[in-house]
Design a protein around this motif. Structure first.
Motif, mmCIF file in Angstrom:
data_model
loop_
_atom_site.group_PDB
_atom_site.id
_atom_site.type_symbol
_atom_site.label_atom_id
_atom_site.label_comp_id
_atom_site.label_asym_id
_atom_site.label_seq_id
_atom_site.Cartn_x
_atom_site.Cartn_y
_atom_site.Cartn_z
ATOM 1 N N LYS A 110 0.810 -1.220 0.000
ATOM 2 C CA LYS A 110 0.000 0.000 0.000
ATOM 3 C C LYS A 110 0.845 1.272 0.000
ATOM 4 O O LYS A 110 0.372 2.334 -0.416
ATOM 5 N N ILE A 111 2.077 1.179 0.481
ATOM 6 C CA ILE A 111 2.924 2.382 0.557
ATOM 7 C C ILE A 111 4.237 2.217 -0.201
ATOM 8 O O ILE A 111 5.132 3.050 -0.073
ATOM 9 N N ARG A 112 4.371 1.125 -0.976
ATOM 10 C CA ARG A 112 5.639 0.882 -1.664
ATOM 11 C C ARG A 112 5.983 2.003 -2.640
ATOM 12 O O ARG A 112 7.122 2.466 -2.718
ATOM 13 N N GLY A 113 4.993 2.447 -3.397
ATOM 14 C CA GLY A 113 5.231 3.544 -4.332
ATOM 15 C C GLY A 113 5.651 4.812 -3.611
ATOM 16 O O GLY A 113 6.545 5.534 -4.057
ATOM 17 N N LEU A 114 5.003 5.097 -2.478
ATOM 18 C CA LEU A 114 5.341 6.272 -1.677
ATOM 19 C C LEU A 114 6.785 6.204 -1.203
ATOM 20 O O LEU A 114 7.542 7.182 -1.289
ATOM 21 N N LEU A 115 7.185 5.034 -0.701
ATOM 22 C CA LEU A 115 8.516 4.899 -0.111
ATOM 23 C C LEU A 115 9.612 5.028 -1.168
ATOM 24 O O LEU A 115 10.601 5.725 -0.965
ATOM 25 N N VAL A 116 9.439 4.338 -2.308
ATOM 26 C CA VAL A 116 10.445 4.431 -3.368
ATOM 27 C C VAL A 116 10.495 5.861 -3.915
ATOM 28 O O VAL A 116 11.570 6.400 -4.184
ATOM 29 N N LYS A 282 -2.259 5.843 -5.256
ATOM 30 C CA LYS A 282 -3.699 6.048 -5.354
ATOM 31 C C LYS A 282 -4.158 6.074 -6.807
ATOM 32 O O LYS A 282 -5.158 5.455 -7.160
ATOM 33 N N THR A 283 -3.422 6.787 -7.654
ATOM 34 C CA THR A 283 -3.832 6.901 -9.056
ATOM 35 C C THR A 283 -3.298 5.768 -9.912
ATOM 36 O O THR A 283 -3.852 5.466 -10.964
ATOM 37 N N GLY A 284 -2.202 5.158 -9.497
ATOM 38 C CA GLY A 284 -1.604 4.089 -10.296
ATOM 39 C C GLY A 284 -0.422 4.573 -11.107
ATOM 40 O O GLY A 284 -0.283 5.766 -11.405
ATOM 41 N N ARG A 285 0.450 3.627 -11.485
ATOM 42 C CA ARG A 285 1.679 3.966 -12.201
ATOM 43 C C ARG A 285 1.397 4.356 -13.648
ATOM 44 O O ARG A 285 1.960 5.322 -14.183
ATOM 45 N N LYS A 286 0.535 3.587 -14.315
ATOM 46 C CA LYS A 286 0.350 3.745 -15.761
ATOM 47 C C LYS A 286 -0.265 5.105 -16.108
ATOM 48 O O LYS A 286 0.209 5.796 -17.020
ATOM 49 N N LEU A 287 -1.315 5.487 -15.400
ATOM 50 C CA LEU A 287 -1.986 6.753 -15.687
ATOM 51 C C LEU A 287 -1.044 7.931 -15.468
ATOM 52 O O LEU A 287 -0.980 8.852 -16.297
ATOM 53 N N LEU A 288 -0.297 7.913 -14.356
ATOM 54 C CA LEU A 288 0.634 9.002 -14.086
ATOM 55 C C LEU A 288 1.723 9.083 -15.155
ATOM 56 O O LEU A 288 2.125 10.167 -15.560
ATOM 57 N N MET A 289 2.201 7.921 -15.611
ATOM 58 C CA MET A 289 3.222 7.910 -16.662
ATOM 59 C C MET A 289 2.690 8.546 -17.943
ATOM 60 O O MET A 289 3.381 9.335 -18.602
ATOM 61 N N MET A 290 1.454 8.226 -18.313
ATOM 62 C CA MET A 290 0.879 8.766 -19.546
ATOM 63 C C MET A 290 0.715 10.286 -19.461
ATOM 64 O O MET A 290 1.079 11.018 -20.382
ATOM 65 N N ILE A 291 0.175 10.757 -18.335
ATOM 66 C CA ILE A 291 0.003 12.203 -18.144
ATOM 67 C C ILE A 291 1.357 12.899 -18.175
ATOM 68 O O ILE A 291 1.532 13.951 -18.804
ATOM 69 N N SER A 292 2.334 12.301 -17.502
ATOM 70 C CA SER A 292 3.665 12.881 -17.416
ATOM 71 C C SER A 292 4.328 12.979 -18.796
ATOM 72 O O SER A 292 4.919 14.012 -19.144
ATOM 73 N N ILE A 293 4.230 11.928 -19.595
ATOM 74 C CA ILE A 293 4.861 11.917 -20.917
ATOM 75 C C ILE A 293 4.209 12.943 -21.847
ATOM 76 O O ILE A 293 4.893 13.677 -22.572
ATOM 77 N N ILE A 294 2.876 13.009 -21.837
ATOM 78 C CA ILE A 294 2.175 13.959 -22.703
ATOM 79 C C ILE A 294 2.570 15.398 -22.355
ATOM 80 O O ILE A 294 2.912 16.206 -23.236
ATOM 81 N N GLY A 295 2.546 15.731 -21.069
ATOM 82 C CA GLY A 295 2.907 17.078 -20.648
ATOM 83 C C GLY A 295 4.362 17.419 -20.945
ATOM 84 O O GLY A 295 4.686 18.526 -21.400
ATOM 85 N N THR A 296 5.257 16.457 -20.710
ATOM 86 C CA THR A 296 6.674 16.665 -20.991
ATOM 87 C C THR A 296 6.909 16.905 -22.474
ATOM 88 O O THR A 296 7.660 17.808 -22.876
ATOM 89 N N GLY A 297 6.257 16.092 -23.333
ATOM 90 C CA GLY A 297 6.415 16.231 -24.780
ATOM 91 C C GLY A 297 5.950 17.589 -25.283
ATOM 92 O O GLY A 297 6.617 18.221 -26.119
ATOM 93 N N ILE A 298 4.809 18.065 -24.780
ATOM 94 C CA ILE A 298 4.284 19.380 -25.200
ATOM 95 C C ILE A 298 5.245 20.495 -24.782
ATOM 96 O O ILE A 298 5.529 21.420 -25.555
ATOM 97 N N ALA A 299 5.776 20.411 -23.551
ATOM 98 C CA ALA A 299 6.706 21.432 -23.066
ATOM 99 C C ALA A 299 7.988 21.451 -23.891
ATOM 100 O O ALA A 299 8.514 22.523 -24.239
ATOM 101 N N LEU A 300 8.501 20.270 -24.233
ATOM 102 C CA LEU A 300 9.727 20.187 -25.035
ATOM 103 C C LEU A 300 9.511 20.753 -26.440
ATOM 104 O O LEU A 300 10.364 21.465 -26.978
ATOM 105 N N LEU A 301 8.355 20.446 -27.025
ATOM 106 C CA LEU A 301 8.045 20.950 -28.363
ATOM 107 C C LEU A 301 7.941 22.478 -28.354
ATOM 108 O O LEU A 301 8.463 23.156 -29.254
ATOM 109 N N THR A 302 7.283 23.008 -27.339
ATOM 110 C CA THR A 302 7.145 24.462 -27.222
ATOM 111 C C THR A 302 8.507 25.138 -27.087
ATOM 112 O O THR A 302 8.788 26.150 -27.746
#
Length: 446
Positions: A110-116, A282-302
């Motif tokens: 339950k807290i493994r993601g938090l700790l790492v 709470k949100t999960g690894r996959k969803l956060l990764m997708m949001i993170s990649i999309i936002g990072t890509g837009i910022a880099l392109l700009t």
């Protein structure tokens, strides 16, 4: 702190009145020398983790760190600085081999993601501290103050417990029971102890070999997941920003000084990594990764578009000087939201105990090779074609990374390490069943 040291220190070393005159080429090698040492540390970590334990590998990292800061404080030549950076890289390789395993094995699901993720909060705190110290103090004074942290590690870490997984692997069941009581905060840990014993016994029936990473299908899939997620993480170009923060802000231009903006950047990264550590379970690894990649890509392109217009056209962009700063800040925010922490969180989750030491060693070697390539790619393309070119390439890599996460990355939120292994093996079995079914259908048709 060693990763962030180059950002405030390289500009000082490159000045005409520097106490150690260096060239741009020497500066780029000072930056990547840490990564070359990382390769050596990763190999040593893979050999040592199952021999002396996770705890003592982490403890031993303090020694090269201490020596490297002392060498930097006394350095009066480029050679001494490079050797110091190499030694720090050895410790870095050891630490990133051992930390994901140690945290993954001592934490409740339950807290493994938090700790790492908390390791990255500390990492970002170090980045902030070194940028503040290095911007306003001399290189010598900065090194002496930085020496305090590995000394604290050397003094404090001996009192922390060893991983129960490792102790069971070595047949020290009573010691594992005592440490489980400490980690769980309860006296009755027999059910948990029996579960760990069964898991370790099952995974160690066949002694793990390095080649098992490639010959066992579930391990091979875990390896693909690790390589893909770490590749996406680094081909977003973050290592170029870490090593050359102030230089990038200076090139981008703007009304705020590069020193101030780099400190703001470190503060934002620290806060956002803390936010990610709280929400990752709470949100999960996959969803956060997708949001993170999309936002990072837009910022880099700009950022790339702005730099391209600024450097290759006669268009006056002085009215829009905040755009590059906001783009880089957005890049930092979106990267810290998922790309920074989740690949290492996965590393501590997806490999069985019998090959975990080999896996993290291979991962760190792979990581060091990638960031060396990315750092040198940034330096070469920036010097030859302009800074906008690497930004466009990094943005394109984010598109490929999004496809990888969407179609291949598993969700490990809330699952025990044993459940994750069962899922990796089950997917393999389901694919085999599907192939057999298709073959039987073909035979029926014949």
């Amino acid at each position: 702190m060693h990763y962030g040291w180059t950002s405030p220190s390289l500009p000082k070393l490159l000045q005409n009145d520097s106490h150690i005159p260096i060239t741009n080429e020497e500066g780029s090698w000072i930056a990547v020398m840490l990564l070359i040492g990382d390769l050596c540390g990763s190999i040593l970590g893979g050999l040592a983790l199952d021999r002396i334990g996770r705890k003592y590998v982490i403890l031993l990292t303090s020694i090269p760190f201490i020596i490297s800061w002392i060498m930097i404080a006394y350095a009066r030549s480029v050679t001494i600085i490079m050797i110091a950076r190499y030694l720090a890289g050895i410790s870095d390789g050891l630490i990133w081999c051992s930390i994901p395993i140690y945290y993954g094995e001592i934490a409740d699901p339950k807290i493994r993601g938090l700790l790492v993720s908390a390791a990255f909060v500390a990492w970002n705190f170090g980045m902030l501290v070194i940028n503040v110290l290095g911007s306003y103090l001399s290189i010598d004074d900065t090194a002496w103050i930085s020496l305090v942290f590995p000394v604290l590690l050397l003094l404090a870490f001996p009192f922390l417990p060893e991983s129960p997984y490792y102790l069971i692997m070595k047949g020290k069941v009573n010691d594992a029971r005592v440490n489980l009581m400490i980690f769980k905060g309860i006296n009755n840990v027999e059910d948990e102890l029996n579960r760990l014993k069964e898991t370790v016994e099952e995974q160690n029936n066949n002694t793990g070999k390095f080649l098992d990473l490639f010959t066992v299908k579930s391990n091979r899939r875990a390896l693909y997941i690790m390589m893909g997620s770490r590749g996406v993480q680094q081909f977003s170009g973050i290592i170029a920003l870490i090593f050359h923060t102030q230089a990038i802000f200076k090139e981008a231009g703007g009304s705020v000084s590069p020193v101030t903006v780099s400190i703001i950047y470190c503060c934002i990264q620290l806060v956002l990594s803390g936010v990610c550590s709280v929400i990752v379970d709470k949100t999960g690894r996959k969803l956060l990764m997708m949001i993170s990649i999309i936002g990072t890509g837009i910022a880099l392109l700009t950022e790339g578009v702005y730099l391209c217009i600024k450097n290759t056209t006669d268009i006056d962009v002085s009215k829009y000087s905040l755009i590059p700063v906001l783009s880089i800040i957005t890049w930092v925010i979106m990267f810290a939201l998922g790309l920074q922490t989740i690949p290492v969180t996965l590393l501590g989750e997806i490999f069985p105990t019998n090959v975990k030491a080999f896996a993290v060693s291979f991962s760190d070697i792979y990581f060091a090779v990638i960031i060396t390539i990315v750092s040198k790619f940034y330096q070469v393309t920036k010097d030859k074609f302009g800074m906008h070119v690497p930004f466009f390439v990094f943005a394109g890599c984010c598109v490929l990374g999004l496809l990888f996460v969407l179609f291949y990355l598993p969700e490990t939120k809330g699952k025990t390490l044993e459940e994750i292994q069962e899922e990796l093996k089950r997917e393999k079995d389901e694919k085999n069943d599907l192939r057999l079914s298709e073959r039987f259908k073909a035979l029926d048709n014949v």
